[in-house]
Design a protein around this motif. Structure first.
Motif, mmCIF file in Angstrom:
data_model
loop_
_atom_site.group_PDB
_atom_site.id
_atom_site.type_symbol
_atom_site.label_atom_id
_atom_site.label_comp_id
_atom_site.label_asym_id
_atom_site.label_seq_id
_atom_site.Cartn_x
_atom_site.Cartn_y
_atom_site.Cartn_z
ATOM 1 N N THR A 9 6.020 -3.124 -6.580
ATOM 2 C CA THR A 9 5.907 -1.705 -6.234
ATOM 3 C C THR A 9 4.825 -1.062 -7.093
ATOM 4 O O THR A 9 4.630 -1.427 -8.255
ATOM 5 N N PRO A 10 4.109 -0.101 -6.513
ATOM 6 C CA PRO A 10 2.941 0.459 -7.186
ATOM 7 C C PRO A 10 3.271 1.653 -8.060
ATOM 8 O O PRO A 10 4.324 2.284 -7.929
ATOM 9 N N SER A 11 2.335 1.976 -8.918
ATOM 10 C CA SER A 11 2.339 3.271 -9.574
ATOM 11 C C SER A 11 1.743 4.277 -8.592
ATOM 12 O O SER A 11 1.373 3.940 -7.466
ATOM 13 N N ASN A 12 1.686 5.526 -8.995
ATOM 14 C CA ASN A 12 1.063 6.549 -8.160
ATOM 15 C C ASN A 12 0.428 7.593 -9.066
ATOM 16 O O ASN A 12 0.749 7.677 -10.244
ATOM 17 N N SER A 47 13.466 7.955 -12.589
ATOM 18 C CA SER A 47 12.205 8.609 -12.923
ATOM 19 C C SER A 47 11.771 9.393 -11.695
ATOM 20 O O SER A 47 11.628 8.806 -10.611
ATOM 21 N N GLY A 48 11.554 10.689 -11.865
ATOM 22 C CA GLY A 48 11.205 11.517 -10.718
ATOM 23 C C GLY A 48 10.028 10.982 -9.940
ATOM 24 O O GLY A 48 10.066 10.865 -8.706
ATOM 25 N N SER A 49 8.959 10.605 -10.646
ATOM 26 C CA SER A 49 7.750 10.134 -9.957
ATOM 27 C C SER A 49 7.976 8.799 -9.259
ATOM 28 O O SER A 49 7.220 8.438 -8.351
ATOM 29 N N ALA A 50 9.021 8.057 -9.652
ATOM 30 C CA ALA A 50 9.315 6.781 -8.989
ATOM 31 C C ALA A 50 9.680 6.983 -7.529
ATOM 32 O O ALA A 50 9.514 6.075 -6.709
ATOM 33 N N SER A 51 10.159 8.169 -7.178
ATOM 34 C CA SER A 51 10.491 8.458 -5.780
ATOM 35 C C SER A 51 9.268 8.378 -4.889
ATOM 36 O O SER A 51 9.378 8.188 -3.676
ATOM 37 N N ALA A 101 7.449 4.741 -12.977
ATOM 38 C CA ALA A 101 7.463 4.914 -11.523
ATOM 39 C C ALA A 101 7.485 3.571 -10.814
ATOM 40 O O ALA A 101 8.307 3.325 -9.927
ATOM 41 N N SER A 102 6.582 2.681 -11.218
ATOM 42 C CA SER A 102 6.522 1.378 -10.554
ATOM 43 C C SER A 102 7.711 0.501 -10.947
ATOM 44 O O SER A 102 8.280 -0.203 -10.114
ATOM 45 N N GLY A 103 8.113 0.559 -12.206
ATOM 46 C CA GLY A 103 9.207 -0.285 -12.676
ATOM 47 C C GLY A 103 10.547 0.059 -12.057
ATOM 48 O O GLY A 103 11.284 -0.817 -11.583
ATOM 49 N N LEU A 104 10.886 1.350 -12.028
ATOM 50 C CA LEU A 104 12.190 1.755 -11.495
ATOM 51 C C LEU A 104 12.232 1.671 -9.980
ATOM 52 O O LEU A 104 13.275 1.361 -9.397
ATOM 53 N N LYS A 119 14.316 5.132 2.258
ATOM 54 C CA LYS A 119 14.784 6.474 1.865
ATOM 55 C C LYS A 119 15.761 6.374 0.700
ATOM 56 O O LYS A 119 15.648 7.110 -0.287
ATOM 57 N N LYS A 120 16.732 5.446 0.800
ATOM 58 C CA LYS A 120 17.714 5.322 -0.280
ATOM 59 C C LYS A 120 17.062 4.767 -1.541
ATOM 60 O O LYS A 120 17.399 5.190 -2.657
ATOM 61 N N ALA A 121 16.114 3.835 -1.397
ATOM 62 C CA ALA A 121 15.413 3.309 -2.573
ATOM 63 C C ALA A 121 14.679 4.435 -3.301
ATOM 64 O O ALA A 121 14.697 4.503 -4.535
ATOM 65 N N SER A 122 14.036 5.314 -2.558
ATOM 66 C CA SER A 122 13.348 6.460 -3.167
ATOM 67 C C SER A 122 14.352 7.383 -3.843
ATOM 68 O O SER A 122 14.112 7.865 -4.959
#
Length: 359
Positions: free
Chosen positions: A24-27, A164-168, A126-129, A154-157
């Motif tokens: 999964t990526p960072s953003n 972590s908020g940004s992980a969404s 973000a990417s890790g969680l 949707k549930k993963a987000s």
């Protein structure tokens, strides 16, 4: 807010042993969120480019055990056991246990590695969680096969947000909005959604070069930074400004006005740092080389009539954003003029990506 949709409501078919791997990526946020209320609800909506090359690859091994009241997991980062990372993950599991009760039934072994330096100012949480969340949803899909891919994302987000908020915003791409906003159909405080409108061609495959000015630990953790907004004298106006900027950037992305994009994105970056400069206690998150790079970008843009711009997270590193049609010339500029301001001349060439990938 309807969180009941994420509860496990059907009987689960348990599996003795299984493993899942997700990348999964960072953003990088274009309109920033800075300030939140519990449980991980943003004070304003945000929008981000999903990155492609800056990502975390995580494998979670699940092994059935006797059900207990203890969530049992081991954590390895880049091959080494990381006890200092465990409290954050333990808190994450505690927050999601209501929505993922099956985590009490498994011993979990988590192995993660990043494609970028940890604590380099790239959103590794973000990417890790988000990667752990996708592994959990793969398990849930295995024991409840009726789940759709749309619901899984949707549930993963939703789950990732609780860590972590940004992980969404790291589950999908290339543009993701998190936070309820009237200009964005389907947007929610509970999870990120893909930008729902057609994006102008100029913003397709947008480039992001991340200049590693400071690869050390962050001066201020995101949690501390967000908490500084609670009694901040300018917080209320900032939240209003961010939501107005999100409505504006929505039009920009659809209409292709790159000059307005440049202005808004840089203003957002500097506003984030201004909020930290004017908090109590106050922090200067930039380094001298951060300012050198910003000034060089401004000079280059004026001289070359370029659409290059910068944005910043809550740290010293600089994200250099530019359209794909300027890739060759901007990369030459970075290599010849900007790399010298980076630690050991290090920078990462990235571009927008499309979210999580299963291996």
């Amino acid at each position: 807010m309807n969180t009941d949709q994420f509860l496990v409501k059907s009987a689960l078919k348990y599996i003795d042993k299984i493993s899942f791997t997700w990348q999964t990526p960072s953003n990088i946020a274009l309109v920033k969120y800075w300030g939140k209320s519990n449980p991980q609800i943003p004070k304003n909506a945000s929008i981000s480019f999903t990155l492609n090359n800056c990502h975390t690859v995580t494998t979670v091994d699940f092994e059935k055990k006797e059900k207990s009241k203890v969530i049992d997991f081991d954590l390895f980062f880049e091959g080494k056991q990381k006890e200092d990372f465990k409290p954050k993950i333990a808190e994450f599991f505690k927050r999601i246990q209501e929505y993922c009760p099956y985590i009490f039934d498994y011993k979990m072994t988590i192995n993660s590695e990043n494609s970028f330096p940890h604590s380099s100012g790239i959103a590794s949480s973000a990417s890790g969680l988000s990667a752990i969340a996708m592994c959990l949803m793969s398990l849930e899909k295995e024991i409840n096969p009726d789940l759709s891919e749309e619901f899984m994302n949707k549930k993963a987000s939703f789950l990732a947000r609780l860590g972590s908020g940004s992980a969404s915003r790291s589950i999908e791409g290339p543009l993701v909005v998190w936070g309820n906003h009237p200009a964005i159909e389907g947007s929610s405080d509970l999870f990120g959604v893909k930008f729902p409108y057609k994006v102008h061609d100029v913003f397709q495959n947008y480039q992001d070069a991340i200049l590693l000015v400071d690869k050390g630990e962050k001066q201020v953790s995101s949690t501390v930074g967000h908490n500084l907004m609670h009694n901040h004298p300018y917080a209320k106006n900032r939240f209003l400004q961010a939501n107005e900027n999100l409505a504006t950037i929505s039009k920009i992305l659809q209409e292709g006005n790159v000059k307005e994009f440049v202005s808004l994105v840089e203003s957002e970056a500097l506003t984030l740092h201004a909020m930290m400069l004017t908090s109590n206690p106050y922090f200067i998150l930039m380094k001298p080389n951060t300012l050198e790079i910003i000034n060089k970008i401004w000079e280059y843009r004026q001289e070359k009539n370029s659409n290059i711009c910068f944005t910043l997270d809550a740290g010293a590193n600089v994200h250099v954003l530019y359209p794909e049609n300027e890739k060759e010339t901007v990369n030459e500029f970075i290599n010849s003029e900007l790399a010298k301001y980076c630690q050991k001349y290090q920078y990462i060439c990235d571009s927008v990506g499309f979210g999580a990938k299963k291996f």
